[in-house]
Write a protein that holds these residues in place. Structure first.
Motif, PDB file in Angstrom:
ATOM      1  N   PRO A   1       5.425  -4.731  -8.497  1.00  0.00           N
ATOM      2  CA  PRO A   1       5.943  -6.108  -8.442  1.00  0.00           C
ATOM      3  C   PRO A   1       7.243  -6.215  -7.647  1.00  0.00           C
ATOM      4  O   PRO A   1       7.455  -7.203  -6.928  1.00  0.00           O
ATOM      5  CB  PRO A   1       6.170  -6.456  -9.921  1.00  0.00           C
ATOM      6  N   VAL A   2       8.093  -5.200  -7.753  1.00  0.00           N
ATOM      7  CA  VAL A   2       9.342  -5.224  -6.985  1.00  0.00           C
ATOM      8  C   VAL A   2       9.046  -5.271  -5.494  1.00  0.00           C
ATOM      9  O   VAL A   2       9.644  -6.049  -4.747  1.00  0.00           O
ATOM     10  CB  VAL A   2      10.209  -3.990  -7.321  1.00  0.00           C
ATOM     11  N   SER A   3       8.097  -4.454  -5.049  1.00  0.00           N
ATOM     12  CA  SER A   3       7.781  -4.399  -3.619  1.00  0.00           C
ATOM     13  C   SER A   3       7.188  -5.705  -3.112  1.00  0.00           C
ATOM     14  O   SER A   3       7.317  -6.035  -1.928  1.00  0.00           O
ATOM     15  CB  SER A   3       6.800  -3.252  -3.341  1.00  0.00           C
ATOM     16  N   LEU A   4       6.535  -6.458  -3.993  1.00  0.00           N
ATOM     17  CA  LEU A   4       5.886  -7.703  -3.570  1.00  0.00           C
ATOM     18  C   LEU A   4       6.827  -8.900  -3.547  1.00  0.00           C
ATOM     19  O   LEU A   4       6.529  -9.906  -2.898  1.00  0.00           O
ATOM     20  CB  LEU A   4       4.706  -8.010  -4.503  1.00  0.00           C
ATOM     21  N   TRP A   5       7.950  -8.820  -4.251  1.00  0.00           N
ATOM     22  CA  TRP A   5       8.844  -9.973  -4.347  1.00  0.00           C
ATOM     23  C   TRP A   5      10.251  -9.700  -3.812  1.00  0.00           C
ATOM     24  O   TRP A   5      11.071 -10.609  -3.759  1.00  0.00           O
ATOM     25  CB  TRP A   5       8.950 -10.423  -5.814  1.00  0.00           C
ATOM     26  N   PHE A   6      10.528  -8.482  -3.421  1.00  0.00           N
ATOM     27  CA  PHE A   6      11.895  -8.093  -3.059  1.00  0.00           C
ATOM     28  C   PHE A   6      12.344  -8.667  -1.728  1.00  0.00           C
ATOM     29  O   PHE A   6      13.520  -9.007  -1.545  1.00  0.00           O
ATOM     30  CB  PHE A   6      11.988  -6.560  -3.020  1.00  0.00           C
ATOM     31  N   TRP A   7      11.435  -8.799  -0.762  1.00  0.00           N
ATOM     32  CA  TRP A   7      11.813  -9.101   0.617  1.00  0.00           C
ATOM     33  C   TRP A   7      12.039 -10.595   0.834  1.00  0.00           C
ATOM     34  O   TRP A   7      11.090 -11.378   0.891  1.00  0.00           O
ATOM     35  CB  TRP A   7      10.734  -8.586   1.562  1.00  0.00           C
ATOM     36  N   ALA A   8      13.298 -10.980   0.991  1.00  0.00           N
ATOM     37  CA  ALA A   8      13.657 -12.395   1.111  1.00  0.00           C
ATOM     38  C   ALA A   8      13.049 -13.027   2.360  1.00  0.00           C
ATOM     39  O   ALA A   8      12.578 -14.171   2.315  1.00  0.00           O
ATOM     40  CB  ALA A   8      15.177 -12.542   1.142  1.00  0.00           C
ATOM     41  N   ASP A   9      13.044 -12.306   3.488  1.00  0.00           N
ATOM     42  CA  ASP A   9      12.527 -12.889   4.721  1.00  0.00           C
ATOM     43  C   ASP A   9      11.018 -13.111   4.648  1.00  0.00           C
ATOM     44  O   ASP A   9      10.510 -14.161   5.057  1.00  0.00           O
ATOM     45  CB  ASP A   9      12.882 -12.014   5.928  1.00  0.00           C
TER      46      ASP A   9
ATOM     47  N   TRP B   1       0.825  -1.210   0.000  1.00  0.00           N
ATOM     48  CA  TRP B   1       0.000   0.000   0.000  1.00  0.00           C
ATOM     49  C   TRP B   1       0.860   1.261   0.000  1.00  0.00           C
ATOM     50  O   TRP B   1       0.489   2.272  -0.611  1.00  0.00           O
ATOM     51  CB  TRP B   1      -0.956  -0.008   1.190  1.00  0.00           C
ATOM     52  N   ARG B   2       1.985   1.214   0.694  1.00  0.00           N
ATOM     53  CA  ARG B   2       2.879   2.376   0.666  1.00  0.00           C
ATOM     54  C   ARG B   2       3.394   2.641  -0.745  1.00  0.00           C
ATOM     55  O   ARG B   2       3.419   3.783  -1.211  1.00  0.00           O
ATOM     56  CB  ARG B   2       4.053   2.148   1.625  1.00  0.00           C
ATOM     57  N   VAL B   3       3.814   1.575  -1.406  1.00  0.00           N
ATOM     58  CA  VAL B   3       4.365   1.718  -2.761  1.00  0.00           C
ATOM     59  C   VAL B   3       3.271   2.094  -3.756  1.00  0.00           C
ATOM     60  O   VAL B   3       3.451   2.989  -4.587  1.00  0.00           O
ATOM     61  CB  VAL B   3       5.061   0.411  -3.186  1.00  0.00           C
ATOM     62  N   SER B   4       2.125   1.429  -3.671  1.00  0.00           N
ATOM     63  CA  SER B   4       1.066   1.649  -4.657  1.00  0.00           C
ATOM     64  C   SER B   4       0.358   2.986  -4.476  1.00  0.00           C
ATOM     65  O   SER B   4      -0.454   3.365  -5.324  1.00  0.00           O
ATOM     66  CB  SER B   4       0.043   0.514  -4.594  1.00  0.00           C
ATOM     67  N   SER B   5       0.662   3.697  -3.394  1.00  0.00           N
ATOM     68  CA  SER B   5       0.080   5.035  -3.239  1.00  0.00           C
ATOM     69  C   SER B   5       0.470   5.939  -4.407  1.00  0.00           C
ATOM     70  O   SER B   5      -0.203   6.941  -4.682  1.00  0.00           O
ATOM     71  CB  SER B   5       0.515   5.666  -1.911  1.00  0.00           C
ATOM     72  N   LEU B   6       1.535   5.561  -5.126  1.00  0.00           N
ATOM     73  CA  LEU B   6       1.940   6.326  -6.302  1.00  0.00           C
ATOM     74  C   LEU B   6       0.857   6.274  -7.383  1.00  0.00           C
ATOM     75  O   LEU B   6       0.729   7.212  -8.177  1.00  0.00           O
ATOM     76  CB  LEU B   6       3.267   5.790  -6.848  1.00  0.00           C
ATOM     77  N   LEU B   7       0.059   5.214  -7.401  1.00  0.00           N
ATOM     78  CA  LEU B   7      -1.038   5.137  -8.361  1.00  0.00           C
ATOM     79  C   LEU B   7      -2.093   6.193  -8.065  1.00  0.00           C
ATOM     80  O   LEU B   7      -2.636   6.819  -8.978  1.00  0.00           O
ATOM     81  CB  LEU B   7      -1.670   3.736  -8.340  1.00  0.00           C
TER      82      LEU B   7
ATOM     83  N   VAL C   1       6.161   4.255 -13.504  1.00  0.00           N
ATOM     84  CA  VAL C   1       7.057   3.868 -12.413  1.00  0.00           C
ATOM     85  C   VAL C   1       6.307   3.047 -11.366  1.00  0.00           C
ATOM     86  O   VAL C   1       6.832   2.070 -10.823  1.00  0.00           O
ATOM     87  CB  VAL C   1       7.702   5.114 -11.760  1.00  0.00           C
ATOM     88  N   ALA C   2       5.058   3.404 -11.090  1.00  0.00           N
ATOM     89  CA  ALA C   2       4.259   2.647 -10.122  1.00  0.00           C
ATOM     90  C   ALA C   2       4.092   1.204 -10.569  1.00  0.00           C
ATOM     91  O   ALA C   2       4.177   0.278  -9.756  1.00  0.00           O
ATOM     92  CB  ALA C   2       2.893   3.313  -9.947  1.00  0.00           C
ATOM     93  N   ARG C   3       3.867   0.997 -11.859  1.00  0.00           N
ATOM     94  CA  ARG C   3       3.707  -0.368 -12.377  1.00  0.00           C
ATOM     95  C   ARG C   3       4.996  -1.179 -12.251  1.00  0.00           C
ATOM     96  O   ARG C   3       4.951  -2.407 -12.163  1.00  0.00           O
ATOM     97  CB  ARG C   3       3.263  -0.326 -13.842  1.00  0.00           C
TER      98      ARG C   3
END
Length: 200
Positions: free
Chosen positions: A81-89, A49-55, A75-77
């Protein structure tokens, strides 16, 4: 440049899909994860939600007919996807969770919204040329003007008495805050945390 006759229908379809994949579904999933006390999914959805606020910022930029809105939307698009898959933990924790309807729904949505955003980013590359025009030229160019119709319909529904220029100005302020926060994350937090959302 004359726009194809099918383009308005495609633009409206894109906005409807965006409403489904980037607003309604993640909102339902966030409420579901909160009720189920699925903290890992909650954490990832909060990041989303933080990232997609750019939409949302993009919609208001386009209401003001500000060309930078086309760049913000593209850029939001890319960032979603980066924000959803970036976090390894978080990825590892979600993978290790037992099967459930919530997990299946969440994973399905994550793949679906990533595919939607990825294909959308590719498809909108030709539209980025609209960001190189001025506001007056943007309004007169049929190809670019079509992309303003859904945001203007949104304004007519929710902000009928507010001037487009004022909404565009608020969006510029929001964009500046977003860029500052993103810059801080990339320069400072990313170096400290790496791909760990919890910093551990």
């Amino acid at each position: 440049m004359q726009s194809p006759s099918w383009l308005p229908s495609l633009v409206w379809t894109d906005y409807r899909l965006a409403l489904l994949f980037t607003v309604l579904m993640p909102l339902i999933l966030l409420l579901w994860a909160f009720i189920a006390k699925a903290e890992t999914m909650q954490s990832l959805l909060v990041i989303y939600w933080r990232v997609s606020s750019l939409l949302a910022i993009t919609v208001y930029l386009l209401i003001g007919a500000l060309p930078v809105g086309f760049i913000a939307g593209w850029v939001a698009r890319v960032l979603i996807p980066v924000s959803l898959w970036f976090w390894a933990d978080l990825n590892e924790e979600i993978k290790e969770q037992p099967s459930s309807r919530l997990k299946l729904s969440f994973v399905s949505w994550r793949w679906a919204v990533s595919l939607y955003c990825g294909l959308g980013a590719i498809a909108q590359i030709p539209v980025l040329r609209c960001a190189l025009t001025g506001t007056d030229a943007l309004l007169q160019e049929p190809f670019c003007r079509i992309w303003l119709d859904p945001p203007w319909a949104f304004r007519a529904m929710f902000h009928p008495t507010t001037k487009p220029f004022f909404l565009g100005f608020l969006a510029l302020v929001g964009l500046a805050i977003y860029v500052i926060y993103l810059g801080y994350f990339v320069v400072v937090r990313l170096g400290r945390q790496g791909r760990s959302a919890t910093g551990q």
